[in-house]
Structures are given as C-alpha cells and as structure tokens.
Motif scaffolding. Structure first.
Motif, PDB file in Angstrom:
ATOM      1  N   GLY A   1       1.281  -1.573   0.089  1.00 48.70           N
ATOM      2  CA  GLY A   1      -0.227   0.122   0.032  1.00 48.70           C
ATOM      3  C   GLY A   1       0.689   1.287  -0.261  1.00 48.70           C
TER       4      GLY A   1
ATOM      5  N   ARG B   1       0.421   3.360  -5.105  1.00 41.18           N
ATOM      6  CA  ARG B   1      -0.778   3.261  -4.876  1.00 41.18           C
ATOM      7  C   ARG B   1      -1.133   2.077  -6.311  1.00 41.18           C
TER       8      ARG B   1
ATOM      9  N   ASP C   1      -3.475  -1.199  -9.007  1.00 42.03           N
ATOM     10  CA  ASP C   1      -4.900  -1.985  -8.895  1.00 42.03           C
ATOM     11  C   ASP C   1      -4.177  -3.156  -8.584  1.00 42.03           C
TER      12      ASP C   1
ATOM     13  N   THR D   1      -5.179  -7.302  -6.676  1.00 41.90           N
ATOM     14  CA  THR D   1      -6.224  -8.145  -5.927  1.00 41.90           C
ATOM     15  C   THR D   1      -4.856  -8.390  -4.379  1.00 41.90           C
TER      16      THR D   1
ATOM     17  N   LYS E   1      -5.483 -11.197  -1.373  1.00 45.90           N
ATOM     18  CA  LYS E   1      -5.643 -11.435  -0.220  1.00 45.90           C
ATOM     19  C   LYS E   1      -5.376 -11.525   1.071  1.00 45.90           C
TER      20      LYS E   1
ATOM     21  N   THR F   1     -10.169 -10.604   0.586  1.00 44.19           N
ATOM     22  CA  THR F   1      -9.396  -9.878   0.253  1.00 44.19           C
ATOM     23  C   THR F   1      -9.752  -8.736   0.601  1.00 44.19           C
ATOM     24  N   ARG F   2      -8.506  -8.312   0.831  1.00 42.66           N
ATOM     25  CA  ARG F   2      -7.657  -6.685   1.780  1.00 42.66           C
ATOM     26  C   ARG F   2      -7.990  -5.562   0.813  1.00 42.66           C
ATOM     27  N   ARG F   3      -8.991  -4.702   1.588  1.00 44.54           N
ATOM     28  CA  ARG F   3      -8.421  -3.126   0.678  1.00 44.54           C
ATOM     29  C   ARG F   3      -7.040  -2.108   0.928  1.00 44.54           C
ATOM     30  N   ILE F   4      -6.581  -2.491   0.053  1.00 42.62           N
ATOM     31  CA  ILE F   4      -4.980  -1.763   0.463  1.00 42.62           C
ATOM     32  C   ILE F   4      -4.482  -0.441  -0.150  1.00 42.62           C
ATOM     33  N   ARG F   5      -4.639   0.619   0.535  1.00 40.16           N
ATOM     34  CA  ARG F   5      -4.802   2.141   0.057  1.00 40.16           C
ATOM     35  C   ARG F   5      -3.514   2.425   0.477  1.00 40.16           C
TER      36      ARG F   5
ATOM     37  N   ASP G   1      -3.365   0.757   6.339  1.00 39.59           N
ATOM     38  CA  ASP G   1      -4.216  -0.987   5.320  1.00 39.59           C
ATOM     39  C   ASP G   1      -3.144  -2.154   5.888  1.00 39.59           C
TER      40      ASP G   1
END
Length: 495
Positions: free
Chosen positions: A303, A306, A308, A310, A312, A317-321, A325
């Motif tokens: 993270g 930035r 694109d 996926t 996991k 699935t984790r949203r890592i931005r 995160d």
C-alpha cells in the motif's frame, strides 16, 4: 612499495556508552586499493569520519605525506586531498545532478553568477566516465537508488582527491553498474590515487584489493596482502571465530496455508499484471535486475504505492491503499533504505520498536511506558540486539543491529507476512548469518516471508521458491531444487 601517503597511529574515539575506536593503526599507499574490513560496529565508519573531518579523535596521530595533520572539518579534509563517499547519500534532492557534482565549487561567469553551460558540460564528462546516461540538468529526486550512488561517486571524482574513501559503493548497484565502477577504480588506481574500500562482498574485495586491514571491536587486528590470504582467514579475523554455513537449511517441513496472494498487480509503466503468493513457513525470493520492478511490487502490495490488483491475506480480500492498511492486514515491510525509511534515527530503540504498534500500549490517551519497555527488552533478548539499553539512540547502532530493530518493529505488530527488501544490504558476514537464522526461525514459527535481493547467492541460499522479474512482470518461477544463477539470469534478461 612506496612510502605511505597516509598513516594512522593509535587513534581512539569514544561516544557516550561506546568506545568506537581503541587504538587503530592504518597505512595507506599511493595507487592502491586498501580494503578496510570488519563487522558492523567494528569502528570502520568512525575511522572514516575522522579522516573526513566529521569527528576529531580523542587520541592518536594522523600523518599525511609525512607531515602530522589535524583534520578539523570536511572542508579541511577536501583541501588536504581526502574525499569520502558515504553509504548514506549526501545529495540535495531539489538540485540538478550538475549542481550536486560541483556544489561549492561551481564555475562562475562573475561573482555569484553560475556558468550553467560550463557546469553542465563538465558534469557530462564525469557522468560519461561512469556511463550514467542521465541529463546533467535532471533533478536528483528523479533518480533511482543505483543512479544516486553513481552520482555520489562522480561528485567525489570532481575534487581530484589523492585519497578516496568508499563505503559500500556497490550495495545498490547491479552487476553491470558495479563493473563500470570497478573500471573507474582501476583507472584511478593507475593514476596514483589511494582508495580505502569498505565492503562486505568478498569476491569484489579480492578482485580489487591489494591489501586489507581488519578491524574488530574498535581495534586493528591484522593486515594482509590480499593475494596471500583467504576469505575464511579474513572472516576469522573479523568475527574472532569460525562461521558455520552462512545460509541455514530449510526446515524440510511442507509449507502451510496460503497467507498472501497478490493477483494482477499493475502500475502503469512499472508493473504489468504480477501474481505472487506466500504460504506459512515459506521464504519466497524475488530476483531480477535493478529496475525490473521488484521493490515496486512489494510497495504496491503493502500500500506504499497506488496500484491496481487484488490482495488476499489468509484468503480474505483486503483493500490496501496505504501502509496503514497494509499493517492492519497483517503485513510488515523491512525497506531497502532502513535508515531513511525503516527507522527514526534520532529516536530510541524503544520508540522505534513500538512505533508501528503503539496503540497496543495506549490507555485513555496515555502510553504505558512500563509495558513498552518490557516489550522492547523482550525483543532485544530474542533478536540479540547489541545495545546498552532500549533507550539508546538508533543511529548509534551498527547496521546489523539497526536491521534487527526494524525487524523488532514489525514483529511487535504480529504481522503474518514480512517483506524483506535487500535484508543484508551493508551488513557484515557475521550479522548476515544472524539475520538469516532469524528469518529461518520466523518461517519455522509459521510466518511467511517475501524477500527481494540483488545478491543471487543470498536468493539461492535462503529461498524455498523464487520469482524472477523482468521489465515489470513475473518472467518465471523456480522451485529451490531447480534454481541456479544461470536460470535466474536467463529469466531476468528476457525481453
């Protein structure tokens, strides 16, 4: 042999709680590459800083060209013909390459008016000497680590030094870039320049060095002619003992559940749909040439950049931005630049150890310092961190112990997967063995490790599986039993 251009006799230097140098002797002759070897913390960098005018010795003498000298400042060192290339870059990011190369001695059209045409033309000559294909008017902040290292070397060459000290100059260079540097060093040697060369890479030391002086615990323990000694003898002098096989063997146990899966990771112009996974108990290596996207892939998953794709963790699935995160997802990142990004150098070992997990020690807005100190002391014991106490300032530790503090920081978060980016960059052979043993212990405890390294023997010695990157994509995957330097290089050089 010619008379020494530089003689150091009985030099001592102490800092609060540390006797960094305790009677060092050193002779340097014109036109030789003299290797200065020792574990991290042996005193090499302190001696180098004394010769560079950064520190003054507490005792002892320095003789230059037969005359006693006192080196009171870096400017005085330069005036005496001594130039130093530090492992940590000393460049101004918002100035151009040319401005950095000639900082303080720029060509002038009139007082206070820089002749930029001449400045850039002169800079181009030095950049060409190192085959650095970057415009002289480019900003330093736009360069990669390897390019910055070459700019540092070019900057030192502009002073026409009689004595040039290099501290780990190839740590961030590819094999091709290192060969360019070696060519430059041999050219300087032929012109009579004396070079003090600090590195832990034995092959390059034996390829370049004429003589070697070994330091241990702030003392000189021996000097040798390079062609009359062996790596084993030098290691014994460095560490005071024989080392078993540097790379601990895998446990032999099959890996466990998948801890991390990164799928179709993309950054325009950088990453082109990369897929990697790590299972419990595994050390997975990522090899490739400088610029292939290895570090960028780790940063994307964590993270820090930035991207694109996926990610996991343990099948979820984790949203890592952002790095926050990444930490919350159970990831830890030991960066390539431990001093610039991994540590707060002016803060204590305790503060560095707990900074990524500080909320665990908070209660009603206050920090439980007793629990924080206990946690730090636990990691000092577990990891064998050599420090007077948890209150020692991090910048005063050796490179190997600084790396252990960074590791402690991420272990304190109880991360499931640890990213190691160049885990032993600038670390001596003794500390390397300790870091490798710790990595194997973590894998045995069920952690997953994803490791980027430019050192192919390290990749081969430590990895259970190896991904090879080329031009921002995964060019291939090799199991440990099938991996060789030749197969890795063949994949790494694919178009």
């Amino acid at each position: 042999m010619t008379e020494p251009i530089l003689q150091v006799r009985g030099v001592k230097k102490g800092f609060p709680g540390v006797q960094a140098l305790d009677g060092v002797d050193l002779d340097i002759h014109p036109g030789e590459v003299h290797v200065l070897l020792g574990e991290n913390g042996a005193g090499k960098s302190t001696l180098m800083k004394i010769l560079a005018g950064v520190h003054r010795p507490d005792a002892g003498t320095i003789t230059l060209r037969g005359q006693p000298v006192t080196i009171g400042s870096p400017r005085e060192a330069q005036a005496l013909g001594i130039s130093t290339i530090y492992q940590e870059f000393n460049l101004v990011p918002d100035l151009t390459l040319a401005e950095n190369l000639f900082f303080g001695h720029e060509p002038l059209l009139a007082p206070g008016v820089v002749d930029f045409k001449t400045l850039n033309a002169n800079a181009r000559q030095y950049l060409d000497e190192l085959d650095l294909r970057v415009a002289p008017d480019s900003l330093v902040r736009e360069l990669g680590v390897a390019q910055m290292q070459l700019v540092e070397i070019a900057k030192a060459l502009t002073t026409h030094a009689a004595i040039l000290t290099m501290d780990e100059p190839t740590a961030a260079l590819s094999d091709r870039e290192a060969e360019r540097l070696f060519k430059t060093i041999r050219s300087l040697e032929a012109k009579g320049v004396a070079i003090i060369y600090i590195s832990h890479r034995m092959p390059e030391l034996f390829a370049l060095g004429k003589r070697v002086t070994v330091m241990r615990d702030g003392k000189t323990v021996g000097s040798r002619v390079m062609r009359e000694t062996t790596p084993d003898e030098l290691i014994r002098l460095m560490v005071g003992r024989d080392l078993a096989d540097v790379y601990p063997p895998p446990s032999g146990q099959p890996p466990g559940d998948e801890l991390l899966a990164a799928e179709d990771m993309r950054i325009p112009g950088v990453l082109k749909g990369c897929n990697v996974n790590v299972r419990a108990g595994e050390i997975v290596g990522i090899a490739g040439l400088v610029g292939s996207g290895r570090t960028e892939l780790l940063r994307a998953i964590f993270g820090a950049d930035r991207a694109d794709g996926t990610v996991k963790v343990r099948g979820v699935t984790r949203r890592i931005r952002s790095p926050r995160d990444g930490v919350r997802a159970g990831l830890g990142f030991l960066t390539e630049d431990r001093k610039g990004q991994g540590l707060a150098l002016g803060m204590a070992v305790r503060e560095n150890t707990t900074m990524a997990s500080l909320r665990r020690f908070g209660r009603f807005g206050l920090i439980d310092h007793a629990a924080e100190k206990a946690e730090t002391q636990s990691f000092i014991s577990k990891l064998g961190i050599r420090t007077p106490s948890g209150e020692q300032i991090a910048r005063l530790l050796s490179g190997g112990n600084q790396q252990k503090v960074v590791l402690a920081k991420w272990l304190a978060t109880d991360a499931d997967v640890l990213f190691f980016d160049e885990p032993t960059r600038g670390i001596d052979v003794g500390a390397r063995a300790e870091i490798y043993a710790l990595m194997r212990q973590l894998a045995a405890q069920g952690k997953g490790i994803l490791m980027v390294s430019s050192d192919l023997p390290e990749v081969l010695g430590m990895s259970d599986r190896i991904y090879v990157m080329s031009h921002g994509r995964i060019a291939g995957e090799l199991p440990r039993a099938e991996a060789t330097q030749e197969r890795i290089l063949a994949l790494a050089t694919q178009d």
